[in-house]
Design a protein around this motif. Structure first.
Motif, short mmCIF file in Angstrom:
data_model
loop_
_atom_site.label_atom_id
_atom_site.label_comp_id
_atom_site.label_asym_id
_atom_site.label_seq_id
_atom_site.Cartn_x
_atom_site.Cartn_y
_atom_site.Cartn_z
N HIS A 26 -3.87 41.85 25.93
CA HIS A 26 -2.68 40.90 26.17
C HIS A 26 -1.32 41.90 26.15
N ALA A 27 -1.41 43.09 25.83
CA ALA A 27 -0.52 43.93 26.17
C ALA A 27 -0.23 44.51 27.71
N ALA A 28 -1.47 44.48 28.15
CA ALA A 28 -1.49 44.81 29.51
C ALA A 28 -0.49 46.04 30.07
N GLY A 29 -0.69 47.15 29.35
CA GLY A 29 -0.10 48.13 29.54
C GLY A 29 1.40 48.62 29.02
N ARG A 30 1.66 47.50 28.63
CA ARG A 30 3.01 47.76 27.66
C ARG A 30 2.70 48.34 26.18
N HIS A 31 3.87 48.84 25.65
CA HIS A 31 3.72 49.39 24.37
C HIS A 31 3.80 48.11 23.16
N VAL A 32 3.13 48.31 22.21
CA VAL A 32 2.82 47.58 21.25
C VAL A 32 3.52 47.78 20.11
N ASP A 33 4.41 47.00 19.74
CA ASP A 33 5.40 47.53 18.57
C ASP A 33 4.68 46.83 17.27
N VAL A 34 4.44 45.61 17.08
CA VAL A 34 3.91 45.04 15.73
C VAL A 34 2.76 44.11 16.59
N GLU A 102 -16.82 26.91 -13.26
CA GLU A 102 -17.41 28.46 -13.05
C GLU A 102 -18.38 28.60 -12.47
N SER A 103 -19.03 27.57 -11.92
CA SER A 103 -20.33 27.52 -11.25
C SER A 103 -19.96 28.41 -9.77
N VAL A 104 -20.92 28.95 -9.17
CA VAL A 104 -20.69 29.97 -8.30
C VAL A 104 -21.38 29.25 -7.09
N ASP A 105 -21.86 27.96 -7.16
CA ASP A 105 -22.56 27.17 -6.23
C ASP A 105 -21.59 26.36 -5.36
N VAL A 106 -20.94 27.23 -4.65
CA VAL A 106 -19.65 26.48 -4.05
C VAL A 106 -19.77 26.63 -2.33
N GLU A 107 -18.95 25.76 -1.76
CA GLU A 107 -19.10 25.71 -0.58
C GLU A 107 -17.55 26.21 0.05
N VAL A 108 -17.62 27.49 0.89
CA VAL A 108 -16.44 27.85 1.16
C VAL A 108 -15.68 26.92 2.37
N LEU A 109 -14.65 26.42 2.03
CA LEU A 109 -13.75 25.75 2.94
C LEU A 109 -12.92 26.50 3.91
N ARG A 110 -12.38 27.45 3.40
CA ARG A 110 -11.49 28.38 4.04
C ARG A 110 -11.27 29.47 3.42
N GLY A 111 -11.00 30.72 4.17
CA GLY A 111 -10.54 32.05 3.37
C GLY A 111 -11.21 33.07 4.12
N ASN A 112 -12.32 32.67 5.42
CA ASN A 112 -12.98 33.80 6.20
C ASN A 112 -12.18 34.14 7.34
N GLU A 113 -10.71 33.67 7.35
CA GLU A 113 -10.08 33.91 8.59
C GLU A 113 -9.71 35.36 9.01
N PHE A 114 -9.71 35.70 10.18
CA PHE A 114 -9.23 36.98 10.50
C PHE A 114 -8.92 37.05 12.09
N LEU A 115 -7.49 36.79 12.05
CA LEU A 115 -7.03 36.05 13.37
C LEU A 115 -5.75 36.99 13.54
N VAL A 116 -5.62 37.63 14.96
CA VAL A 116 -4.34 38.08 15.47
C VAL A 116 -3.53 36.78 15.82
N THR A 117 -2.16 36.79 15.05
CA THR A 117 -1.53 35.58 15.39
C THR A 117 -0.26 35.85 16.45
N SER A 118 0.15 37.23 16.46
CA SER A 118 0.97 37.45 17.50
C SER A 118 1.19 38.91 17.74
N ILE A 119 1.68 39.27 18.76
CA ILE A 119 2.19 40.67 19.12
C ILE A 119 3.57 40.76 19.61
N GLU A 120 4.37 41.98 19.36
CA GLU A 120 5.38 42.29 19.96
C GLU A 120 5.28 43.40 20.76
N VAL A 121 5.61 43.44 22.03
CA VAL A 121 5.69 44.49 23.06
C VAL A 121 6.94 44.95 23.62
N SER A 122 7.04 46.15 23.92
CA SER A 122 8.25 46.42 24.70
C SER A 122 8.11 47.34 25.68
#
Ligand SMILES: [Zn+2]
Length: 122
Positions: A26-34, A102-122
């Motif tokens: 995504h940066a395509a050679g530009r400097h990534v700030d954030v 307090e049962s541990v027999d649960v289905e995970v609905l969300r919580g496994n996210e790992f997403l790059v949401t945005s970047i800032e380049v200069s």
């Protein structure tokens, strides 16, 4: 304890390499700030370890990612209990169980996210 810590860092190191792999084209050679990343509570990410590994990963990349800041946004997890049907929001990453029974027999609905949401380049 030593092994557990090592394992943690290896985990975070591979996450950081994954972030860098997403960001670089995504940066395509530009400097990534954030880089902003959303992390689900169930990812068991330790912020300090992630930041430490991030600096290691950036050091070994080219100049486009020196001093790149990693901004983390933690998202709570949500589980549905199989025995009682209750939905619980979980903010502790170390215990995943129903808030009502307090049962541990649960289905995970969300919580496994790992997403790059945005970047800032200069
Ligand atoms: Zn329950």
């Amino acid at each position: 304890m030593y092994l557990a810590r090592q394992h943690g860092v290896v985990h975070e190191l591979s996450l950081c390499q994954a972030i860098a792999g997403v960001v670089k084209p995504h940066a395509a050679g530009r400097h990534v700030d954030v880089v902003r990343v959303q992390v689900g509570a169930l990812r068991q990410v330790v912020p300090e370890s992630l930041e430490f590994c991030w600096s290691l990963v950036c050091e070994h990349l080219d100049d486009s990612m020196t001093d790149t800041q990693l901004e983390l946004e933690f998202l709570p997890a949500e589980v549905a209990c199989r025995p009682c049907g209750e939905r619980s929001v979980i903010d502790s990453r170390w215990s995943v169980c129903c808030a009502k029974c307090e049962s541990v027999d649960v289905e995970v609905l969300r919580g496994n996210e790992f997403l790059v949401t945005s970047i800032e380049v200069s």
